[in-house]
Design a protein around this motif. Structure first.
Motif, PDB file in Angstrom:
ATOM      1  N   PRO A 107       0.283 -35.270  61.659  1.00 41.15           N
ATOM      2  CA  PRO A 107      -0.627 -35.256  60.503  1.00 41.15           C
ATOM      3  C   PRO A 107      -1.337 -33.909  60.385  1.00 41.15           C
ATOM      4  N   VAL A 108      -1.481 -33.415  59.175  1.00 45.34           N
ATOM      5  CA  VAL A 108      -2.039 -32.087  58.927  1.00 45.34           C
ATOM      6  C   VAL A 108      -3.261 -32.176  58.019  1.00 45.34           C
ATOM      7  N   LEU A 109      -4.352 -31.547  58.461  1.00 45.79           N
ATOM      8  CA  LEU A 109      -5.553 -31.399  57.634  1.00 45.79           C
ATOM      9  C   LEU A 109      -5.627 -29.940  57.185  1.00 45.79           C
ATOM     10  N   VAL A 110      -5.641 -29.723  55.877  1.00 46.78           N
ATOM     11  CA  VAL A 110      -5.762 -28.372  55.333  1.00 46.78           C
ATOM     12  C   VAL A 110      -7.184 -28.177  54.817  1.00 46.78           C
ATOM     13  N   ILE A 111      -7.805 -27.063  55.216  1.00 45.68           N
ATOM     14  CA  ILE A 111      -9.167 -26.713  54.813  1.00 45.68           C
ATOM     15  C   ILE A 111      -9.121 -25.353  54.122  1.00 45.68           C
ATOM     16  N   HIS A 112      -9.753 -25.256  52.956  1.00 52.01           N
ATOM     17  CA  HIS A 112      -9.768 -23.961  52.260  1.00 52.01           C
ATOM     18  C   HIS A 112     -10.960 -23.886  51.315  1.00 52.01           C
ATOM     19  N   THR A 122       0.371 -35.289  55.452  1.00 49.35           N
ATOM     20  CA  THR A 122      -0.980 -34.748  55.366  1.00 49.35           C
ATOM     21  C   THR A 122      -2.022 -35.862  55.340  1.00 49.35           C
ATOM     22  N   VAL A 123      -3.244 -35.505  55.735  1.00 50.78           N
ATOM     23  CA  VAL A 123      -4.409 -36.352  55.497  1.00 50.78           C
ATOM     24  C   VAL A 123      -5.169 -35.697  54.346  1.00 50.78           C
ATOM     25  N   ALA A 124      -6.193 -36.362  53.858  1.00 45.24           N
ATOM     26  CA  ALA A 124      -6.949 -35.819  52.725  1.00 45.24           C
ATOM     27  C   ALA A 124      -7.470 -34.423  53.047  1.00 45.24           C
ATOM     28  N   PRO A 125      -7.183 -33.428  52.205  1.00 41.55           N
ATOM     29  CA  PRO A 125      -7.611 -32.047  52.493  1.00 41.55           C
ATOM     30  C   PRO A 125      -9.105 -31.873  52.276  1.00 41.55           C
ATOM     31  N   LEU A 126      -9.623 -30.749  52.750  1.00 43.02           N
ATOM     32  CA  LEU A 126     -11.012 -30.387  52.494  1.00 43.02           C
ATOM     33  C   LEU A 126     -11.020 -29.110  51.672  1.00 43.02           C
ATOM     34  N   TRP A 127     -11.255 -29.250  50.380  1.00 44.39           N
ATOM     35  CA  TRP A 127     -11.420 -28.091  49.501  1.00 44.39           C
ATOM     36  C   TRP A 127     -12.919 -27.880  49.327  1.00 44.39           C
ATOM     37  N   VAL A 128     -13.422 -26.781  49.863  1.00 46.97           N
ATOM     38  CA  VAL A 128     -14.863 -26.539  49.847  1.00 46.97           C
ATOM     39  C   VAL A 128     -15.222 -25.707  48.625  1.00 46.97           C
ATOM     40  N   GLU A 129     -15.807 -26.351  47.650  1.00 49.45           N
ATOM     41  CA  GLU A 129     -16.152 -25.722  46.376  1.00 49.45           C
ATOM     42  C   GLU A 129     -17.157 -24.589  46.586  1.00 49.45           C
ATOM     43  N   ALA A 133     -16.908 -21.975  48.515  1.00 47.53           N
ATOM     44  CA  ALA A 133     -16.846 -21.299  49.811  1.00 47.53           C
ATOM     45  C   ALA A 133     -15.854 -20.147  49.779  1.00 47.53           C
ATOM     46  N   GLY A 134     -16.149 -19.103  50.559  1.00 44.50           N
ATOM     47  CA  GLY A 134     -15.259 -17.959  50.667  1.00 44.50           C
ATOM     48  C   GLY A 134     -14.389 -18.062  51.908  1.00 44.50           C
ATOM     49  N   HIS A 135     -14.050 -16.905  52.476  1.00 47.15           N
ATOM     50  CA  HIS A 135     -13.137 -16.892  53.624  1.00 47.15           C
ATOM     51  C   HIS A 135     -13.860 -17.129  54.947  1.00 47.15           C
ATOM     52  N   ASN A 136     -15.112 -16.709  55.037  1.00 46.79           N
ATOM     53  CA  ASN A 136     -15.804 -16.731  56.330  1.00 46.79           C
ATOM     54  C   ASN A 136     -17.026 -17.637  56.384  1.00 46.79           C
ATOM     55  N   ASP A 137     -17.181 -18.524  55.411  1.00 43.60           N
ATOM     56  CA  ASP A 137     -18.396 -19.347  55.423  1.00 43.60           C
ATOM     57  C   ASP A 137     -18.135 -20.851  55.266  1.00 43.60           C
ATOM     58  N   VAL A 138     -16.890 -21.272  55.359  1.00 49.84           N
ATOM     59  CA  VAL A 138     -16.574 -22.696  55.212  1.00 49.84           C
ATOM     60  C   VAL A 138     -17.344 -23.527  56.226  1.00 49.84           C
ATOM     61  N   GLU A 139     -17.494 -22.995  57.455  1.00 49.80           N
ATOM     62  CA  GLU A 139     -18.154 -23.743  58.533  1.00 49.80           C
ATOM     63  C   GLU A 139     -19.624 -24.017  58.244  1.00 49.80           C
ATOM     64  N   LEU A 140     -20.214 -23.300  57.292  1.00 45.44           N
ATOM     65  CA  LEU A 140     -21.632 -23.469  56.984  1.00 45.44           C
ATOM     66  C   LEU A 140     -21.893 -24.652  56.060  1.00 45.44           C
ATOM     67  N   TYR A 141     -20.860 -25.212  55.489  1.00 43.51           N
ATOM     68  CA  TYR A 141     -21.012 -26.343  54.574  1.00 43.51           C
ATOM     69  C   TYR A 141     -20.987 -27.647  55.361  1.00 43.51           C
ATOM     70  N   SER A 142     -21.871 -28.587  54.986  1.00 39.24           N
ATOM     71  CA  SER A 142     -22.034 -29.825  55.748  1.00 39.24           C
ATOM     72  C   SER A 142     -20.745 -30.649  55.814  1.00 39.24           C
ATOM     73  N   GLN A 143     -19.938 -30.597  54.762  1.00 41.14           N
ATOM     74  CA  GLN A 143     -18.725 -31.413  54.744  1.00 41.14           C
ATOM     75  C   GLN A 143     -17.681 -30.956  55.758  1.00 41.14           C
ATOM     76  N   TYR A 144     -17.839 -29.727  56.266  1.00 37.21           N
ATOM     77  CA  TYR A 144     -16.885 -29.211  57.254  1.00 37.21           C
ATOM     78  C   TYR A 144     -16.913 -30.069  58.522  1.00 37.21           C
ATOM     79  N   LEU A 145     -18.080 -30.209  59.136  1.00 42.58           N
ATOM     80  CA  LEU A 145     -18.185 -31.003  60.358  1.00 42.58           C
ATOM     81  C   LEU A 145     -17.883 -32.469  60.091  1.00 42.58           C
TER      82      LEU A 145
END
Length: 291
Positions: A229-234, A256-263, A265-277
């Protein structure tokens, strides 16, 4: 990944000596090492971690106890010794992440993130430095990356006695390249692709639709072979690897599992969004069990 001017791209792809040269010029920016490893006098297999000011360590000295550092006892298939960092914040952790980091960083700079992530998602982490990064020997290259992750994977199987279904492969940016390569050849518990790229030429020339003989990092051609199973985050506003790459990789993965598209977010700040964790916790607590 680093940006190149139009002139540099023309020189790179119009008169390239070989695809491996393209990969080196396009992708690899090893930083000045932010750490060193000192072998203990009474045990050649154990090392002390020495962090420099550039490592940006954000935790207390007590949290260093969570970290074990070492050099692979055997060389990679391409005869390079690679440095590894194992983070264990809870003795009850069931899964371990094999983390392939992004460009222009090394384990010293990732150490703080590893401890924080391991604590928050209750999961062990094994990070490693690519050949030519940090305390790892050799030089950066595409082939060396594949040998490096193979060596790190074997560490989890032999040193920590893990079964493949308890291993989660996590690749970030350029780290998705070796992650996808390994996942296409091995079954693991799950795969996380954080800001993946389709291929080197597709990154430089977005209109490219097919893989040519000069292309590098051809992840788009390997993802259909991934059985786990693959989780894609972008991030949708990624300024380095366009969001379209994440979408294309997601569409090519057969499981795949449901992806995480972070509205936003750029290249280096995805981890700062609450939905990431939250998304990582859901993968580990429910989707990993279900798979």
């Amino acid at each position: 990944m680093n940006g190149l001017s139009f002139k540099e791209l023309c020189c790179l792809f119009c008169c390239p000596p070989c695809p491996s040269s393209i990969a080196s010029k396009l992708a690899f920016l090893p930083p000045e090492p932010t750490y060193s490893l000192t072998p203990l006098a009474d045990d050649s297999l154990k090392y002390t971690l020495n962090l420099t000011e550039r490592s940006e360590w954000q935790h207390t000295s007590r949290e260093l106890e969570y970290i074990e550092v070492f050099v692979c006892t055997t060389s990679t298939s391409r005869n390079n010794k690679i440095a590894c960092m194992y983070v264990k914040t809870s003795p009850s952790d069931k899964f371990t992440i094999l983390f392939s980091h992004g460009n222009a960083v090394d384990l010293g700079q990732m150490s703080s993130f590893f401890v924080g992530l391991s604590t928050r998602i209750n999961c062990n982490i094994l990070g490693y430095d690519y050949s030519g990064y940090g305390a790892s020997k050799g030089r950066p290259s595409e082939k060396n990356m594949y040998a490096d992750i193979d060596a790190a994977y074997q560490v989890l199987l032999s040193r920590y006695q893990l079964s493949p279904n308890h291993i989660i492969l996590y690749g970030q940016s350029i780290g998705t390249v070796p992650t996808i390569d390994l996942a296409s050849r091995r079954e693991v518990g799950a795969v996380i692709l954080h800001s993946p790229l389709m291929s080197g030429i597709r990154l430089a020339f977005p209109q490219t639709k097919r893989t040519c003989c000069l292309d590098v990092f051809t992840s788009i051609d390997k993802v259909p072979q991934i059985k786990s199973p693959v989780l894609v985050i972008h991030g949708t506003d990624d300024e380095v690897i366009d969001f379209s790459h994440g979408l294309a990789i997601f569409e090519k993965c057969p499981r795949t599992v449901a992806p995480l598209w972070v509205e936003g977010a750029g290249h280096n700040d995805v981890e700062l969004y609450s939905q990431y964790l939250e998304r990582l916790k859901r993968l580990i607590k429910t989707e990993m069990v279900a798979s």
